[in-house]
Design an enzyme around this catalytic site. Structure first.
Site, short mmCIF file in Angstrom:
data_model
loop_
_atom_site.label_atom_id
_atom_site.label_comp_id
_atom_site.label_asym_id
_atom_site.label_seq_id
_atom_site.Cartn_x
_atom_site.Cartn_y
_atom_site.Cartn_z
N HIS A 178 81.72 -86.30 41.27
CA HIS A 178 81.39 -86.06 42.56
C HIS A 178 80.91 -84.87 42.94
O HIS A 178 81.60 -83.81 42.46
CB HIS A 178 82.36 -86.67 43.42
CG HIS A 178 81.84 -86.70 44.97
ND1 HIS A 178 82.09 -85.51 45.67
CD2 HIS A 178 81.38 -87.75 45.77
CE1 HIS A 178 81.56 -86.03 47.10
NE2 HIS A 178 80.97 -87.34 47.09
N GLU A 189 73.31 -88.56 45.10
CA GLU A 189 73.68 -87.78 46.29
C GLU A 189 73.07 -86.30 46.48
O GLU A 189 74.03 -85.42 45.96
CB GLU A 189 75.32 -87.81 46.41
CG GLU A 189 75.81 -89.07 46.34
CD GLU A 189 77.48 -89.21 46.85
OE1 GLU A 189 77.41 -90.20 47.87
OE2 GLU A 189 78.19 -88.38 46.50
P1 PGA Z 1 78.85 -88.75 53.57
O1 PGA Z 1 79.50 -88.57 51.80
O2 PGA Z 1 78.83 -90.13 53.58
O3 PGA Z 1 80.10 -88.18 54.14
O4 PGA Z 1 77.88 -87.77 53.51
C1 PGA Z 1 79.04 -89.23 50.83
C2 PGA Z 1 79.69 -88.88 49.66
O5 PGA Z 1 79.89 -87.75 49.49
O6 PGA Z 1 79.93 -89.78 48.92
#
Ligand code: PGA
Length: 259
Positions: free
Chosen positions: A97, A169
């Site tokens: 992540h 992401e």
């Molecule tokens: P968010 O986070 O929906 O708060 O932007 C997504 C993530 O980091 O998995």
């Protein structure tokens, strides 16, 4: 709905043990109306994992680790291993992540070890990839994503029945900073779709014969989830901040199921 759909809730460090049980129960309620082919997955903190797992039991809701360490058992104070999560009933593990990469300096080599450790104990790794704002502005997004994928999957021996899941992401789109209300920048779903295609293309070259599943993550909200999930190569969403607020999470799940 024609494709399998993954709806994942990354509770990050927003949810303490008291709140976790209540949130898990809300997801159990949602799962009752879920059609086949929908995978609802909760990622609680290590502290709340066992309690959440106890509540969801053998229901349609699954649980995963936010992070795993590759050594099975040892003197790594403060870490929790993939093996221990497996023992506690986890099905999935988030790996790489962006908050792990940037706040805790995890590098591509660490990420690879975590993927291998997860696979070795039978967890499904969910690899997170994505470019920072700077990398985007410098035109390096593709290169960064390719490097994440190469490090994670080059010459990996992928178990046949294990889904190969990646979450795209973009770091600039993730909710950040001083609280869970602070939203990241909006990533145009068409742009996300293009990147998902690219990720599938790179991944298929690295791991032939396994169809990758690519989820979108970054400030997904009830009003945007449909636009993402409607894209042919978006196979679901990984939701952070909004997944910790029951009305928002419920609306996200319900809206996603309408697509
Ligand atoms: P968010 O986070 O929906 O708060 O932007 C997504 C993530 O980091 O998995």
């Amino acid at each position: 709905m024609t494709k399998p759909l993954y709806l994942m809730a990354n509770w990050k460090m927003y949810v303490g043990p008291k709140e976790a049980g209540a949130l898990a129960k809300r997801s159990l309620g949602l799962a009752k109306k879920m059609p086949r082919g929908v995978n609802l997955v909760l990622f609680p903190s290590a502290l709340s994992f066992s309690e959440v797992k106890k509540l969801i039991g053998k229901s349609k809701v699954a649980a995963g680790a936010q992070n795993v360490y590759w050594v099975g058992r040892g003197g790594e104070t403060g870490e929790v291993s993939a093996q221990m999560y497996k023992e506690a009933g986890a099905k999935y593990a988030l790996v790489g992540h962006s908050e792990r990469r940037h706040l805790f300096h995890e590098n591509n080599h660490d990420v690879r070890q975590k993927i291998e450790a997860a696979l070795a104990v039978g967890l499904i790794p969910v690899l997170c990839v994505g470019e920072t704002k700077n990398e985007k502005q410098n035109g390096d997004a593709e290169e960064v994503i390719e490097a994440h994928l190469r490090a994670a999957y080059t010459e990996i021996n992928w178990p046949k029945k294990t889904p190969l899941i990646i979450a795209y992401e973009p770091v600039w789109a993730i909710s950040h900073g001083a609280g869970k209300n602070q939203q990241g920048e909006y990533c145009d779903p068409k742009k996300a779709e293009q990147t998902h295609l690219l990720i599938k293309h790179f991944t298929t070259a690295l791991v032939p014969g396994v169809a990758p599943v690519v989820l979108y993550g970054g400030s997904v909200r009830p009003n945007t989830v449909v636009d993402y999930v409607a894209m042919p190569n978006v196979d679901g969403v990984l939701v952070g901040a909004a997944s910790t607020k029951p009305p928002e999470w419920e609306a996200i799940v319900k809206n996603a199921l309408k697509v």
